[in-house]
Design a protein around this motif. Structure first.
Motif, PDB file in Angstrom:
ATOM      1  N   GLN A  97     -30.315  31.327 -47.459  1.00  0.00           N
ATOM      2  CA  GLN A  97     -29.520  30.863 -48.613  1.00  0.00           C
ATOM      3  C   GLN A  97     -28.414  31.859 -48.936  1.00  0.00           C
ATOM      4  O   GLN A  97     -28.188  32.192 -50.101  1.00  0.00           O
ATOM      5  CB  GLN A  97     -30.419  30.693 -49.845  1.00  0.00           C
ATOM      6  CG  GLN A  97     -31.497  29.645 -49.704  1.00  0.00           C
ATOM      7  CD  GLN A  97     -30.950  28.227 -49.798  1.00  0.00           C
ATOM      8  OE1 GLN A  97     -29.807  28.018 -50.207  1.00  0.00           O
ATOM      9  NE2 GLN A  97     -31.753  27.257 -49.408  1.00  0.00           N
TER      10      GLN A  97
ATOM     11  N   GLY B 258     -25.660  28.530 -49.050  1.00  0.00           N
ATOM     12  CA  GLY B 258     -26.297  28.234 -50.344  1.00  0.00           C
ATOM     13  C   GLY B 258     -25.396  27.385 -51.230  1.00  0.00           C
ATOM     14  O   GLY B 258     -24.182  27.317 -51.036  1.00  0.00           O
TER      15      GLY B 258
ATOM     16  N   LEU C 132     -27.931  29.283 -58.143  1.00  0.00           N
ATOM     17  CA  LEU C 132     -28.234  30.589 -57.542  1.00  0.00           C
ATOM     18  C   LEU C 132     -27.020  31.095 -56.759  1.00  0.00           C
ATOM     19  O   LEU C 132     -26.654  32.271 -56.819  1.00  0.00           O
ATOM     20  CB  LEU C 132     -29.454  30.478 -56.617  1.00  0.00           C
ATOM     21  CG  LEU C 132     -30.021  31.820 -56.189  1.00  0.00           C
ATOM     22  CD1 LEU C 132     -30.610  32.565 -57.374  1.00  0.00           C
ATOM     23  CD2 LEU C 132     -31.075  31.643 -55.091  1.00  0.00           C
ATOM     24  N   HIS C 133     -26.370  30.159 -56.029  1.00  0.00           N
ATOM     25  CA  HIS C 133     -25.173  30.547 -55.273  1.00  0.00           C
ATOM     26  C   HIS C 133     -24.111  31.081 -56.222  1.00  0.00           C
ATOM     27  O   HIS C 133     -23.504  32.117 -55.984  1.00  0.00           O
ATOM     28  CB  HIS C 133     -24.636  29.345 -54.485  1.00  0.00           C
ATOM     29  CG  HIS C 133     -23.288  29.624 -53.883  1.00  0.00           C
ATOM     30  ND1 HIS C 133     -22.105  29.365 -54.558  1.00  0.00           N
ATOM     31  CD2 HIS C 133     -22.921  30.188 -52.711  1.00  0.00           C
ATOM     32  CE1 HIS C 133     -21.083  29.750 -53.811  1.00  0.00           C
ATOM     33  NE2 HIS C 133     -21.547  30.253 -52.680  1.00  0.00           N
TER      34      HIS C 133
ATOM     35  N   GLN D  77     -24.416  32.341 -59.204  1.00  0.00           N
ATOM     36  CA  GLN D  77     -24.779  33.634 -59.801  1.00  0.00           C
ATOM     37  C   GLN D  77     -24.601  34.769 -58.780  1.00  0.00           C
ATOM     38  O   GLN D  77     -24.015  35.808 -59.079  1.00  0.00           O
ATOM     39  CB  GLN D  77     -26.247  33.542 -60.243  1.00  0.00           C
ATOM     40  CG  GLN D  77     -26.728  34.755 -60.974  1.00  0.00           C
ATOM     41  CD  GLN D  77     -28.251  34.879 -60.910  1.00  0.00           C
ATOM     42  OE1 GLN D  77     -28.959  33.970 -60.465  1.00  0.00           O
ATOM     43  NE2 GLN D  77     -28.755  36.009 -61.339  1.00  0.00           N
ATOM     44  N   HIS D  78     -25.086  34.548 -57.559  1.00  0.00           N
ATOM     45  CA  HIS D  78     -25.000  35.607 -56.551  1.00  0.00           C
ATOM     46  C   HIS D  78     -23.552  35.867 -56.145  1.00  0.00           C
ATOM     47  O   HIS D  78     -23.160  37.002 -55.927  1.00  0.00           O
ATOM     48  CB  HIS D  78     -25.859  35.260 -55.327  1.00  0.00           C
ATOM     49  CG  HIS D  78     -27.319  35.480 -55.591  1.00  0.00           C
ATOM     50  ND1 HIS D  78     -28.283  35.353 -54.631  1.00  0.00           N
ATOM     51  CD2 HIS D  78     -27.983  35.833 -56.716  1.00  0.00           C
ATOM     52  CE1 HIS D  78     -29.469  35.611 -55.161  1.00  0.00           C
ATOM     53  NE2 HIS D  78     -29.306  35.891 -56.424  1.00  0.00           N
TER      54      HIS D  78
ATOM     55  N   LEU E 295     -28.084  42.944 -57.240  1.00  0.00           N
ATOM     56  CA  LEU E 295     -28.864  41.710 -57.408  1.00  0.00           C
ATOM     57  C   LEU E 295     -30.260  41.986 -57.978  1.00  0.00           C
ATOM     58  O   LEU E 295     -30.969  41.059 -58.353  1.00  0.00           O
ATOM     59  CB  LEU E 295     -28.965  40.935 -56.095  1.00  0.00           C
ATOM     60  CG  LEU E 295     -27.654  40.339 -55.559  1.00  0.00           C
ATOM     61  CD1 LEU E 295     -27.905  39.434 -54.377  1.00  0.00           C
ATOM     62  CD2 LEU E 295     -26.903  39.558 -56.622  1.00  0.00           C
TER      63      LEU E 295
ATOM     64  N   ILE F 248     -34.479  40.621 -56.298  1.00  0.00           N
ATOM     65  CA  ILE F 248     -34.523  39.548 -55.298  1.00  0.00           C
ATOM     66  C   ILE F 248     -35.412  40.010 -54.156  1.00  0.00           C
ATOM     67  O   ILE F 248     -35.605  41.210 -53.948  1.00  0.00           O
ATOM     68  CB  ILE F 248     -33.133  39.108 -54.772  1.00  0.00           C
ATOM     69  CG1 ILE F 248     -32.398  40.242 -54.064  1.00  0.00           C
ATOM     70  CG2 ILE F 248     -32.296  38.513 -55.860  1.00  0.00           C
ATOM     71  CD1 ILE F 248     -31.199  39.735 -53.281  1.00  0.00           C
TER      72      ILE F 248
ATOM     73  N   GLN G 267     -34.093  37.260 -49.233  1.00  0.00           N
ATOM     74  CA  GLN G 267     -32.779  36.928 -49.831  1.00  0.00           C
ATOM     75  C   GLN G 267     -31.737  38.004 -49.505  1.00  0.00           C
ATOM     76  O   GLN G 267     -30.580  37.687 -49.243  1.00  0.00           O
ATOM     77  CB  GLN G 267     -32.910  36.780 -51.348  1.00  0.00           C
ATOM     78  CG  GLN G 267     -33.548  35.469 -51.759  1.00  0.00           C
ATOM     79  CD  GLN G 267     -33.771  35.419 -53.258  1.00  0.00           C
ATOM     80  OE1 GLN G 267     -34.388  36.310 -53.837  1.00  0.00           O
ATOM     81  NE2 GLN G 267     -33.263  34.380 -53.893  1.00  0.00           N
TER      82      GLN G 267
ATOM     83  N   HIS H 240     -28.269  37.436 -47.337  1.00  0.00           N
ATOM     84  CA  HIS H 240     -26.909  37.806 -47.761  1.00  0.00           C
ATOM     85  C   HIS H 240     -26.211  38.701 -46.751  1.00  0.00           C
ATOM     86  O   HIS H 240     -25.041  38.484 -46.426  1.00  0.00           O
ATOM     87  CB  HIS H 240     -26.938  38.498 -49.132  1.00  0.00           C
ATOM     88  CG  HIS H 240     -27.063  37.512 -50.257  1.00  0.00           C
ATOM     89  ND1 HIS H 240     -26.223  36.444 -50.403  1.00  0.00           N
ATOM     90  CD2 HIS H 240     -27.940  37.433 -51.288  1.00  0.00           C
ATOM     91  CE1 HIS H 240     -26.570  35.743 -51.471  1.00  0.00           C
ATOM     92  NE2 HIS H 240     -27.620  36.327 -52.028  1.00  0.00           N
TER      93      HIS H 240
END
Ligand code: HEM
Length: 444
Positions: A66, A71, A75-76, A78-79, A233, A236, A240, A244
């Motif tokens: 993701q 993603g 969540l996408h 926010q990240h 982050l 996590i 995850q 990334h």
């Protein structure tokens, strides 16, 4: 319904009669709406409602989970909001210093090919860019340029072919049929190698960070993105983080290598533009000074050349979104569930926007022409909330690379741009390797 290597040009031909208009077609059971009008494209790409990637990107998730490319959803969002600021000017400055180190090694390797006839520069550029991004993203200084490619580097090359096969061959989209095919064992092998490297990078990152926590007086030399992402982050899980950093690595390494190769080839095909670029270097930076980030804005002509390379060879020839709710576009309604396709390759070669659509013509980017053109007729980095987050670092790295390259070499190519047959496997690439010749640059 054509050979894999012909898909790009086939899609180009299918979309061509619809330049500037809307079209719809079916791919198996999926409805696709194609948009070639920059006004439409602007509405779609800048809409916060149309940020969901189409399921076709799911075939990447096996490797990239993701991460930001695959993603979607809260969540996408926010990240992305947390990761994007990590590409700040300080990070770009620090990483550019490392870049110059890797390019210097690359130049040394290229010198051995001088006056030796034709050769394919692709692997040498790849190795340089691998070393750079391994260091600044994964925190693993591989020294691929000195030791050769690792299993991970090879796997990252193979993976594009596998994902593209699944995206384009309907039967492979069904899990049962895919699992029965020979691709399954290839996927398992590549996944083991790629995710394994992510795990290794994470363990190294932990060691680095724990040393810093134990002894804060240790001077922090350079903090790669993996360490920075873990810090920002916070809570996590390991998977995850690996998603990334592998995503960033995949998004960065292949794109920059590919564009750098096209850049060198184009300057070789067009010696008159190469001479203009060299003159600019002579007048702004000089024959031998290694350019820094501060020098980059002086390279205005080289900037036009780079933009032209990105126009002719857009890394993402198609951008595909899923329409998550009925969307009204002028007199039409794009129904929920349809795929929205932006054929960037076609838009970049539409004669309505480009004077010489199929030539390498850096003057397309002189300011008087740029202001007359619709801003969404040029989309090498996409745009809007899902646009590329690596645009600035890419522009700087590519200009510094080409500047150092031209300070050392004169590049020659035996052929025309029309001889450069293209294909796609997610990215646009040459069908066959394209050979160049290098001579030492004679400064007068
Ligand atoms: C010449 C170099 C590059 C080009 C032409 C390029 C182009 C693009 C394009 C067209 C997209 C949108 C793809 C889509 O929507 O299907 C994209 C997304 C992305 N790029 Fe790049 N890219 C380049 C370099 C980089 C670098 C160096 C990085 C990171 C270090 C990077 C990170 C990303 C990420 C994370 C996304 C996904 C953004 C999101 O969906 O939120 N790219 N890039």
């Amino acid at each position: 319904m054509c050979k894999k290597d012909d898909i790009l040009m086939r899609i180009f031909q299918i979309f061509k009669p619809y330049n500037g208009r809307l079209m719809r077609f079916w791919f198996g059971g999926s409805l696709l709406i194609g948009l070639c009008d920059p006004d439409h494209v602007q509405k779609i790409l800048s809409s916060p409602k149309l940020v969901i990637k189409h399921e076709i990107y799911d075939f990447m998730k096996v490797f990239l989970g993701q991460g930001l490319i695959t993603g979607s959803g809260p969540l996408h969002k926010q990240h992305r909001r947390l990761i994007q600021p990590l590409f700040d000017i300080k990070f770009i400055q620090d990483s550019e210093k490392l870049f110059r180190k890797h390019v210097t090694v690359c130049i040394g390797k290229l010198e051995k090919f001088m006056d030796k006839g034709k050769f394919d520069i692709t692997p040498l550029i790849h190795e340089c860019i691998i070393d750079y991004f391994s260091e600044i993203i994964l925190g693993l200084p591989f020294r691929c340029q000195l030791k050769g490619m690792s299993d991970f580097d090879q796997a990252m090359i193979e993976v594009f072919d596998l994902i593209f096969a699944r995206m384009t061959q309907l039967h492979l989209q069904f899990g049962i049929l895919f699992n029965l095919s020979s691709y399954k064992s290839v996927q398992d092998r590549l996944k083991r190698i790629i995710r394994g490297q992510g795990q290794k990078a994470l363990e190294e990152s932990r060691k680095r960070r724990s040393q810093l926590t134990k002894d804060p007086t240790i001077e922090e030399k350079f903090s790669p993105l993996i360490d920075r992402i873990t810090n920002v982050l916070g809570e996590i899980n390991d998977e995850q983080i690996i998603d990334h950093i592998l995503t960033l690595y995949a998004a960065a390494e292949d794109t920059i290598s590919n564009i750098a190769v096209f850049f060198v080839v184009c300057l070789g095909i067009y010696p008159e533009y190469q001479d203009k670029a060299v003159k600019e270097i002579e007048e702004t930076i000089g024959k031998s000074k290694i350019p820094t980030l501060e020098d980059v804005p002086k390279l205005k002509y080289i900037d036009s050349c780079l933009k032209e390379v990105l126009r002719l060879f857009p890394i993402a020839p198609l951008i595909i979104r899923k329409c998550s709710e009925d969307y009204k576009l002028e007199n039409y309604v794009i129904p929920e569930g349809a795929a929205i396709v932006v054929p960037v390759f076609n838009i970049h070669r539409d004669p309505a926007h480009w004077e010489r659509p199929h030539d390498f013509y850096p003057d397309h980017f002189i300011p008087e022409k740029v202001v007359k053109r619709h801003i969404y007729s040029y989309l090498p980095f996409s745009a809007g909330p899902r646009g590329c987050i690596g645009k600035l670092i890419s522009h700087n790295a590519l200009k510094i690379f080409i500047c150092i390259f031209l300070q050392h070499f004169k590049v020659e190519v035996d052929g025309k741009l029309s001889d450069l047959d293209l294909k796609m496997d997610i990215s646009v690439r040459p069908k066959n390797s394209y050979n160049i010749m290098l001579k030492r640059r004679n400064w007068h």
